[in-house]
Design an enzyme around this catalytic site. Structure first.
Site, PDB file in Angstrom:
ATOM      1  N   VAL A   1      38.105  42.553  40.082  1.00 36.35           N
ATOM      2  CA  VAL A   1      36.819  42.850  40.342  1.00 36.35           C
ATOM      3  C   VAL A   1      36.801  44.030  41.381  1.00 36.35           C
ATOM      4  O   VAL A   1      37.935  44.304  41.740  1.00 36.35           O
ATOM      5  CB  VAL A   1      36.230  41.694  41.056  1.00 36.35           C
ATOM      6  CG1 VAL A   1      35.939  40.271  40.327  1.00 36.35           C
ATOM      7  CG2 VAL A   1      36.915  40.998  42.291  1.00 36.35           C
ATOM      8  N   GLU A   2      35.507  44.681  41.443  1.00 34.63           N
ATOM      9  CA  GLU A   2      35.268  45.732  42.497  1.00 34.63           C
ATOM     10  C   GLU A   2      36.114  46.871  42.005  1.00 34.63           C
ATOM     11  O   GLU A   2      36.750  47.622  42.859  1.00 34.63           O
ATOM     12  CB  GLU A   2      35.202  45.355  44.292  1.00 34.63           C
ATOM     13  CG  GLU A   2      34.154  44.348  44.246  1.00 34.63           C
ATOM     14  CD  GLU A   2      34.152  44.131  45.825  1.00 34.63           C
ATOM     15  OE1 GLU A   2      34.569  44.972  46.488  1.00 34.63           O
ATOM     16  OE2 GLU A   2      33.690  42.944  46.280  1.00 34.63           O
ATOM     17  N   GLY A   3      36.363  47.190  40.730  1.00 30.16           N
ATOM     18  CA  GLY A   3      37.050  48.241  40.238  1.00 30.16           C
ATOM     19  C   GLY A   3      38.390  47.895  39.999  1.00 30.16           C
ATOM     20  O   GLY A   3      39.404  47.539  40.631  1.00 30.16           O
TER      21      GLY A   3
END
Length: 763
Positions: free
Chosen positions: A436-438
């Protein structure tokens, strides 16, 4: 000669301008977002540990406010006590009383200022809460993390209109509204800002200016239960209705759950995790202009909003989960190694176990140290984009390695699910943090150095700005900074060679026990990090000669990101040591961590030089290798930790020590007899004492005294408890049905019924 200078300058300027690819609006915004600080010092080749220690105090328990400490000791402990991790996963949700308690006690509002009814906690306090929750239940950690990082709450505090703040913030603070943020779409992935499939067109209806939006969002944490969502849109204004008030581009809309046309509720199932995650969708949804975050003035401003708040999610919330794993597993698995026996010997004495456990301790110290430093940086009102990317990629990856080693050591106790297993659900959830988040692959191979080499280099931003400008003075700005850049190259080349030679000599002459003197430990490793920083700065300068091709050379960028990460994390470990001096065993653990990180950086730079891409290829690879290691292998002195040091660190984790107490902070231990972690902590000192008694009895060739016999008996009893794993009469949905019999048993019984004989009858 003088008249020729403008001609040469202009010719070089035009040539460079032709080589540089056009900078997109997103890239230009990214270059202006967030802050640079210590990361810029690394790229300059002259970071200072003393400045780092002076600027950023360690926010340990003593530095938290009384209110923050009370919340950790009371509300946080109570929440942990009403959550059973195994039941949460089985039920695919937190219990109702946990949801009610989190809302009532402000767990979703720790970062909202007090004037709006929130807690107003420091970043260090929020990280400590997330760490403790993660030690009990990964899903509780994830549920609390989102509203305190990427939820609209912090965006509202920074960018909301007064009306939006007055309406939403008190409701978020009270728990009336649970927030989420809808960014990622089906075709976006880690390129979340592309916003493919999520757009809005400015229209006017009945004299009211607004946006008609269509969007498809997925992987949105808390969406199935959220009361308000921030939706990222690509705003378009084909008819010019904005009239200069706001612009086209990334814009954030604030929509409550009952907003007409908004669809929220369906869930994704991320592996075995139970935290709420799902979709946010809408077709031709009418959104009045005052529902856009910050109002019309903030149209097109969403990327800057998002990126500056992202530093907290990537730099604090996700690493807090890794810190939780580091603290919990070093505490629990270390005790397990002393209590668990194989071949009549505690497995803590086995070399293979010691190797894995020392790795856990080293990666754990790196994780805890870097998490503490990042918390201090964020609490200093900075938003370090490059450092937060390092934290996201490197620290979550190290958290995964800690969990894998812990699972390997625990064996069957790690893979059998149930209330006794404190590692299994961590193992299943850590992959989510990686994604997640990149995603970590993208963050490592593109983002860390892609941003770092441009944003943090002392001369690149002025050069890029000049090449992207049509101003008459741009060629002169380009020339002046290009000259400075060449000076930077030769400064770091000279420093790399000089420090490379001196560090090689000092490494060869250094005693294997030198680390026991804390001051010598610090000064030696700081000098190695200075050498490696100049190596990286010089290598980055050479890489920049690839021009626009560099952004596509992800193998090179990934290796340089590994070096950058190891260097920064090394400084974090030394910063942590300076603030924590006096803890028993910290010198050995710090030495083990520093040797590991220096070796990582050295090997990453070696591979970068050996694989320097075309068209400069082997020639520039040779120059990179010459600058970073002028004497070849003789000036690559860094080796992994010795076996003797590995055994020392492992022993510190399997016996009562200051290092164990360091890891034992910010984790939840219920003290109940049914809690496996509590049992392990009770067993450790008894088993250590019992082992010493047995050693004494063998040496003195005598029987135990009554007191010694009681200790041996208690140790045997506790050892029997800690090796037990969960077993269930029924498991799975089908087996809960009344009268259900496993098909394999039915077939066996049918077969047996058809036979006239049994073994007993034949016998």
């Amino acid at each position: 000669a003088a008249p020729s200078r403008p001609f040469v300058t202009n010719m070089a300027y035009k040539m460079a301008k032709g080589m540089m690819p056009k900078i997109s609006d997103t890239e230009r915004t990214a270059l202006a977002c967030g802050t640079v600080g210590f990361d810029k010092d690394i790229f300059a080749g002259n970071p200072s540990l003393a400045s780092l220690v002076e600027k950023y105090p360690l926010a340990g328990l003593d530095q938290l406010s009384d209110e923050e400490k009370s919340f950790l000791d009371n509300e946080c402990n109570h929440l942990c006590s009403i959550i059973d991790d195994y039941s949460v996963v089985q039920n695919a949700d937190l219990p109702p009383e946990a949801w009610d308690y989190m809302r009532k006690e402000g767990f979703f509002a720790m970062k909202i200022p007090k004037e709006w009814g929130g807690k107003g906690f420091s970043t260090a306090a929020v990280s400590a809460v997330l760490c403790k929750l993660g030690s009990r239940c990964s899903d509780a950690n994830a549920t609390v993390a989102v509203p305190n990082s990427l939820g609209p709450g912090e965006l509202l505090v920074r960018y909301g209109t007064p009306e939006q703040q007055q309406y939403f913030l008190p409701r978020l603070a009270s728990g009336q509204l649970i927030p989420c943020f809808g960014l990622t779409g089906p075709h976006s992935g880690s390129d979340a800002t592309s916003l493919i499939g999520s757009y809005g067109v400015v229209e006017e209806r009945d004299g009211v200016l607004g946006v008609v939006a269509t969007f498809r969002k997925r992987y949105i944490t808390l969406a199935p239960v959220a009361g308000v969502v921030g939706v990222g849109l690509d705003l378009r204004d084909p008819n010019g209705l904005l009239k200069g008030k706001g612009t086209e581009g990334f814009t954030v809309a604030l929509l409550e759950r009952d907003h007409e046309g908004l669809r929220m509720g369906p869930r994704h199932v991320p592996l075995t995790s139970a935290f709420m995650n799902g979709t946010v969708e809408g077709d031709d949804v009418w959104i009045p202009m005052d529902h856009l975050l910050g109002g019309q003035e903030r149209c097109g401003f969403g990327w800057k909003m998002f990126v500056e708040c992202l530093a907290e999610g990537r730099g604090v919330s996700l690493p807090a989960g890794s810190a939780s794993a580091a603290r919990t597993l070093n505490t629990g698995v270390g005790a397990y190694c002393r209590a668990r026996k194989q071949f009549k010997v505690p497995i803590a004495e086995f070399g293979g176990i010691q190797e894995a456990l020392a790795r856990m301790g080293t990666q754990g110290l790196i994780t805890v140290a870097s998490t503490d430093l990042m918390n201090a940086i964020i609490d200093n009102h900075e938003a370090p984009m490059v450092l937060s990317s390092i934290m996201k990629q490197s620290v979550t990856d190290r958290g995964r390695k800690i969990i894998i080693d812990g699972m390997d050591i625990m064996g069957g106790a790690g893979i059998c699910r149930g209330p006794k297993n404190f590692a299994g659900n961590m193992y299943m959830s850590v992959t989510i943090a990686i994604t997640v988040e990149g995603a970590n692959i993208m963050t490592r191979s593109f983002q860390i150095m892609g941003q770092g080499i441009t944003r943090c280099h002392p001369h690149m931003v002025p050069i890029i700005d000049s090449l992207d400008s049509d101003d008459k003075g741009a060629p002169v700005i380009f020339r002046d900074n290009l000259i400075k850049m060449f000076g930077h190259v030769f400064y770091n080349l000279g420093g790399s060679v000089a420090r490379g030679l001196s560090s090689s000599v000092s490494s060869m002459l250094r005693s294997s026990s030198a680390y026991k003197d804390g001051d010598k430990l610090t000064s030696f490793h700081e000098s190695q990090l200075l050498r490696l920083s100049q190596n990286l700065a010089y290598s980055a300068d050479l890489a920049l000669l690839l021009g626009g091709r560099l952004k596509f050379e992800e193998l090179l960028l990934g290796r340089m990101a590994d070096a950058m990460s190891a260097i920064y994390l090394g400084y974090a470990v030394l910063w942590h040591y300076q603030h924590q001096k006096g803890i028993e065993g910290l010198e050995a653990a710090t030495e083990h961590a520093m040797l590991t990180l220096e070796h990582e950086a050295q090997e990453a730079l070696r591979e970068a030089a050996a694989n320097f891409p075309a068209p400069l290829g082997s020639a520039f690879g040779f120059l990179m290798g010459l600058g970073t290691s002028p004497l070849g292998e003789l000036s690559r002195p860094y080796r992994p930790p010795s076996d003797a040091l590995t055994k020392e660190v492992a022993e510190l984790l399997t016996k009562p020590s200051g290092l164990r107490e360091l890891f034992n902070t910010h984790i939840y231990v219920s003290g109940e007899e049914t809690d496996q972690l509590s049992t392990l902590l009770r067993a450790l000192p008894v088993c250590v004492e019992a082992d010493q008694i047995q050693k004494t009895l063998r040496k003195e060739k005598r029987d135990p005294t009554a007191e010694e016999a009681a200790t041996l008996s208690l140790a045997t009893e506790l050892r029997d408890q800690v090796v037990q794993v969960d077993v269930f009469e029924k498991h799975g949905v089908l087996e809960q049905q009344e009268g259900y019999v496993r098909p394999a048993i039915l077939a066996t019984e049918a077969w047996d019924g058809a036979e006239s004989e049994s073994f007993k009858a034949v016998a």
